[in-house]
Design a protein around this motif. Structure first.
Motif, mmCIF file in Angstrom:
data_model
loop_
_atom_site.group_PDB
_atom_site.id
_atom_site.type_symbol
_atom_site.label_atom_id
_atom_site.label_comp_id
_atom_site.label_asym_id
_atom_site.label_seq_id
_atom_site.Cartn_x
_atom_site.Cartn_y
_atom_site.Cartn_z
ATOM 1 N N LEU A 486 -34.283 11.367 -7.157
ATOM 2 C CA LEU A 486 -34.455 9.977 -6.938
ATOM 3 C C LEU A 486 -33.473 9.566 -5.715
ATOM 4 N N GLN A 487 -33.724 8.543 -5.159
ATOM 5 C CA GLN A 487 -32.845 7.729 -4.360
ATOM 6 C C GLN A 487 -32.391 6.514 -5.156
ATOM 7 N N VAL A 488 -31.125 6.090 -4.874
ATOM 8 C CA VAL A 488 -30.438 4.896 -5.285
ATOM 9 C C VAL A 488 -30.497 3.823 -4.086
ATOM 10 N N LYS A 489 -31.251 2.662 -4.408
ATOM 11 C CA LYS A 489 -30.966 1.665 -3.411
ATOM 12 C C LYS A 489 -30.370 0.564 -3.880
ATOM 13 N N SER A 490 -29.460 -0.023 -3.162
ATOM 14 C CA SER A 490 -28.760 -1.205 -3.749
ATOM 15 C C SER A 490 -29.385 -2.507 -2.797
ATOM 16 N N VAL A 491 -29.692 -3.404 -3.741
ATOM 17 C CA VAL A 491 -30.321 -4.723 -3.404
ATOM 18 C C VAL A 491 -29.055 -6.037 -3.704
ATOM 19 N N VAL A 492 -28.878 -6.627 -2.628
ATOM 20 C CA VAL A 492 -27.908 -7.639 -2.584
ATOM 21 C C VAL A 492 -28.276 -9.192 -2.189
ATOM 22 N N THR A 493 -28.503 -10.263 -2.856
ATOM 23 C CA THR A 493 -28.382 -11.347 -2.352
ATOM 24 C C THR A 493 -27.142 -12.638 -2.655
ATOM 25 N N PRO A 494 -26.926 -13.521 -1.882
ATOM 26 C CA PRO A 494 -25.990 -14.460 -2.292
ATOM 27 C C PRO A 494 -26.352 -15.339 -3.258
ATOM 28 N N LEU A 495 -24.991 -15.809 -4.068
ATOM 29 C CA LEU A 495 -25.265 -16.729 -5.026
ATOM 30 C C LEU A 495 -25.319 -18.259 -4.219
ATOM 31 N N TYR A 496 -25.732 -19.101 -4.993
ATOM 32 C CA TYR A 496 -25.712 -20.586 -4.428
ATOM 33 C C TYR A 496 -24.353 -20.951 -4.161
ATOM 34 N N ASN A 497 -24.087 -21.730 -2.810
ATOM 35 C CA ASN A 497 -22.905 -22.033 -2.203
ATOM 36 C C ASN A 497 -22.153 -20.823 -1.778
ATOM 37 N N SER A 498 -22.462 -19.701 -1.689
ATOM 38 C CA SER A 498 -21.870 -18.544 -1.141
ATOM 39 C C SER A 498 -21.550 -18.692 0.085
ATOM 40 N N PRO A 499 -20.337 -18.383 0.726
ATOM 41 C CA PRO A 499 -20.186 -18.347 2.107
ATOM 42 C C PRO A 499 -20.956 -17.383 2.695
ATOM 43 N N TRP A 500 -21.912 -16.621 2.112
ATOM 44 C CA TRP A 500 -22.689 -15.514 3.022
ATOM 45 C C TRP A 500 -23.849 -16.570 3.332
ATOM 46 N N LEU A 501 -24.163 -17.730 2.572
ATOM 47 C CA LEU A 501 -25.436 -18.324 3.206
ATOM 48 C C LEU A 501 -24.943 -19.047 4.603
#
Length: 501
Positions: A486-501
């Motif tokens: 198995l491979q481990v894949k990480s999935v990341v999304t910003p939260l609402y009002n995040s500085p990453w948006l």
């Protein structure tokens, strides 16, 4: 008197018809591209049993192409877990229905005891499949608690096309220790059985087709290590290689994998395993455990207890008892239910073992019993026990992979630990004592992947198995084995009002 030699071929058992001798690629039995074949040999007699299609690089290319297509575009990795589980369970049922035929093929191919294969080894193959089939719908990632304004989770995805290279001493069990978790994970496989023992792998391919495993998922390419095995190890379209065999060949597999596409490798390699018997042990029990641990499957076992350290207080009594038991050990046809030990797998291994026995005598070890061939045909060898073995003797340092036992005397716990660890290997070890403090101290001190206390060869599908040092890395058995496929894949999304948006 040495062991009981019963070299007569067992005529009461009908040798099975050999139905499958071609390569199995993309759901079909096919000839090799070159058209070449090679003979398999019956170790009971040294006579040919079948002609097998000889796979080479071109055949591996075809098998990998089929496995790649089945992984990239086929249904197997995309099945919901219960779908893979259902087909793996069906394959396990078919193995149960064919247990006698499979056991006979393996006895004929490898010289293994038919009655043991039928009662234990082949049923364990089916149970191994069921164990990992049960995990097929329980593979999932994790939700992560991120330290910033992010949401994260992981996916566990099948690694892809897996090359599986297996040895000749446990052709069926070791095959499914790797195929089971690989299939459960959603991988496709290209299998190279040992050239000496291809018959069961090809029979399992037939059953996989019958069970409904999609074409291209399960491929078998018999052939030689330096051709078919090397092609698997170095193939750019294979995503992972798993190998069980010698340390020497394991190095070659690892080098080839690194030089190609840097594919991950798991290796279960050789062993020179210590069994430490302390003064408080029951001598009869100890001798029986050592005999079984050393001679089971004619000593062709990676975890064979080939270095026996016996504390000085019971050394003489233990030696006498062990020799007495070894002389009752029946060496004979693997189809004879009276046999304790069949023939070595082939003439090369037979000659290697006999040469080590001569080395032991030349180095000054005392031959207590055995040391000679059994009978006048086939590859049978008497159980052999040496005493007064020194740590620097070759029979104490090098893996013989045959029915040869080396006895060594020790005084203290500290000495036993030091000498047990004085090896390049680290696969398994045994400890026999009634003192819990000694058992705990020694088990924590020995550098080996499996420690058995007051037992030996106590395998279980739920218990991880693998080595330290030059015995390799990675683990078979248990749920940890799934991680290798198995491979481990990480999935990341910003939260609402995040500085990453």
């Amino acid at each position: 008197m040495a062991a009981v030699c019963n070299g007569k071929l067992e005529d009461s058992f009908m040798v099975p018809e050999i139905k499958f001798t071609k390569l199995f690629i993309n759901g079909d039995f096919v000839d090799s591209v070159s058209g070449k074949t090679y003979e398999t040999i019956d170790p009971r007699s040294g006579e040919p049993t079948a002609r097998i299609a000889e796979g080479d690089k071109e055949d591996v290319d075809l098998a990998v192409k089929a496995a790649r297509e089945a992984f990239d575009n086929g249904p197997w990795p995309r099945f919901p877990g219960p779908g893979r589980r259902r087909l793996m369970m069906k394959l396990a049922d078919l193995i149960d229905e064919s247990v006698e035929e499979i056991a006979a093929l393996e006895a004929l191919d490898a010289g293994k005891l038919f009655h043991w294969l039928k009662a234990v080894d082949i049923p364990v193959v089916a149970e191994t499949l069921r164990y990992y089939a049960g995990a097929a719908d329980k593979i999932h990632g994790e939700t992560l608690k991120m330290t910033r304004e992010l949401q994260g989770y992981t996916l566990r995805e099948p690694i892809g096309v897996v090359g599986i290279i297996i040895p000749w001493n446990y052709p069926s069990n070791l095959l499914f220790l790797k195929v089971g978790p690989a299939l459960a994970a959603g991988c496709t496989v290209v299998i190279k059985p040992a050239e000496q023992t291809p018959l069961t792998a090809l029979y399992f391919a037939h059953l996989a087709k019958k069970a409904g495993i999609p074409d291209g998922v399960f491929n078998v390419v018999p052939g030689y290590g330096h051709t078919a095995g090397a092609a698997i190890s170095s193939h750019m379209e294979i995503d992972k290689v798993t190998f069980t065999g010698s340390t020497e060949v394991g190095r070659l597999v690892m080098e080839a994998a690194a030089r190609s596409n840097l594919k991950p490798v798991s290796l279960e390699l050789g062993g020179k395993n210590p069994f430490i018997v302390f003064d408080d042990a029951d001598v009869d029990t100890a001798a029986d455990l050592v005999l079984q641990g050393s001679l089971f499957n004619k000593g062709e076992v990676c975890v064979a207890s080939s270095r026996i350290f016996v504390q000085e207080g019971i050394y003489e009594e233990f030696s006498n008892k062990l020799v007495e038991m070894a002389k009752t050990w029946v060496v004979g046809d693997p189809f004879d239910p009276r046999s304790n030990q069949g023939p070595q797998v082939d003439k090369k291994q037979y000659d290697k073992i006999l040469s080590y026995i001569e080395i032991g005598k030349a180095e000054g070890a005392t031959l207590l019993t055995g040391g000679k061939p059994c009978g006048d045909r086939g590859y049978y060898i008497e159980p052999t026990v040496f005493s007064n073995v020194k740590d620097d003797m070759r029979i104490a340092k090098e893996e013989i992979f045959g029915p040869v036992i080396s006895l060594m005397k020790f005084k203290t716990v500290e000495e036993a630990i030091r000498r047990a660890n004085a090896t390049e290997y680290g696969l398994a070890a045994g400890i026999l004592t009634n003192d819990l403090n000694i058992a705990n101290t020694v088990s924590r001190s020995i550098r080996a992947g499996v420690i058995w206390i007051n037992c030996y060869r106590a395998f279980d599908i739920d218990c991880p198995y693998g080595g330290y040092k030059m015995s390799g890395f990675g683990r078979d058995f248990g749920m940890q084995a799934l991680d290798q496929y198995l491979q481990v894949k990480s999935v990341v999304t910003p939260l609402y009002n995040s500085p990453w948006l």
